[in-house]
Scaffold this active site. Sequence first.
Site, PDB file in Angstrom:
ATOM      1  N   HIS A 271      -7.487  15.115   2.764  1.00 19.05           N
ATOM      2  CA  HIS A 271      -6.740  13.889   2.461  1.00 19.05           C
ATOM      3  C   HIS A 271      -6.915  13.506   1.000  1.00 19.05           C
ATOM      4  CE1 HIS A 271      -6.659  13.433   6.857  1.00 19.05           C
ATOM      5  NE2 HIS A 271      -5.644  12.616   6.666  1.00 19.05           N
TER       6      HIS A 271
ATOM      7  N   LYS B 250      -8.655   7.989   0.320  1.00 22.64           N
ATOM      8  CA  LYS B 250      -8.889   7.676   1.746  1.00 22.64           C
ATOM      9  C   LYS B 250     -10.346   7.300   1.939  1.00 22.64           C
ATOM     10  CE  LYS B 250      -8.361   9.411   6.473  1.00 22.64           C
ATOM     11  NZ  LYS B 250      -7.869   8.134   7.007  1.00 22.64           N
TER      12      LYS B 250
ATOM     13  N   GLY C 268       0.828  -1.210   0.000  1.00 21.65           N
ATOM     14  CA  GLY C 268       0.000   0.000   0.000  1.00 21.65           C
ATOM     15  C   GLY C 268       0.863   1.260   0.000  1.00 21.65           C
TER      16      GLY C 268
ATOM     17  N   ASN D  35      -2.318   9.216  14.208  1.00 14.75           N
ATOM     18  CA  ASN D  35      -1.372   9.825  13.276  1.00 14.75           C
ATOM     19  C   ASN D  35       0.045   9.562  13.762  1.00 14.75           C
ATOM     20  OD1 ASN D  35       0.095  11.583  11.564  1.00 14.75           O
ATOM     21  ND2 ASN D  35      -1.783  12.748  11.240  1.00 14.75           N
TER      22      ASN D  35
ATOM     23  N   VAL E 190       1.267   3.614   2.335  1.00 10.87           N
ATOM     24  CA  VAL E 190       2.076   3.747   3.555  1.00 10.87           C
ATOM     25  C   VAL E 190       3.048   2.579   3.658  1.00 10.87           C
ATOM     26  CG1 VAL E 190       2.063   3.869   6.064  1.00 10.87           C
ATOM     27  CG2 VAL E 190       0.299   5.060   4.770  1.00 10.87           C
TER      28      VAL E 190
END
Length: 218
Positions: free
Chosen positions: A123, A127, A10, A95, A12
């Site tokens: 965002h 998201k 992904g 976060n 991240v």
Amino acid sequence: MKVALLGHRGKVGSALEPALVAAGHEVRGIGAGEPVDVAGLDAAIDFTTPEAGEGNVRACLEQDVPCIVGTSGFPLEALGEEARERGLVLFHAPNFAIGAVLMMRLAVEAASYLPHAEIVELHNAAKRDAPSGTAKATAARLGGDVPIHSIRLPGLVAHQEVLLGGTGETLTIRHDTYSRDAFAPGVLLALERLPTLPPGLTVGLEALLDFAPSDEGN
Ligand code: NAP
């Protein structure tokens, strides 16, 4: 440490994997549709989807592996209880960017003097959940009924403004994340501190930072 990274392909996950390896961790990447085989690992890190996260975390706990959860949009309280019963740590930060934690702290401090606050969170269009976990956490810390405005657009990464209004003045506290690399130092810190946390759910990077005792819900 030997760690599983769920969601390693992904946005991240693909920024996190090289950072984990560079820090000396041994990483087992687990993607969608692959078995959550984590037995014997020191920790699991989940950056997947709200639908996948809950099952992933449960599977890790059932294999006696503590979890760091970045995925937002699913409840963690029951999983936290399960972790506590098993003597395992479950850590979640809404976060993982250090600047975002500072933004929340500064907003809380400013709200003592300028109590009228609204939050704008912006965002990337992909998201899935809105409002963001960070915006909800900020609103909870500000107390009262703080309106949250959510914007989803291509080109954005993760941004938040806390606007505080006074008499003839406003104060805007803004945090911008320009790349997913911003989340790596927070995840590495969580891995380092994992053995020092009590069993069960701990929420918030603030609980791991030296500048303040944790005032975030367990
Ligand atoms: P993303 O690019 O959509 O990546 C999600 C990844 O999860 C995809 O690679 C997907 O695989 C994988 N996946 C889906 N189901 C899975 C399963 N059952 N097991 C293992 N992997 C699975 O999303 P992202 O931008 O990386 O964000 C991931 C999550 O982290 C979101 O909930 C986001 O809100 C949250 N987030 C949190 C923070 C924080 O600081 N706490 C920061 C940023 C993002 P496929 O590609 O095969 O579908």
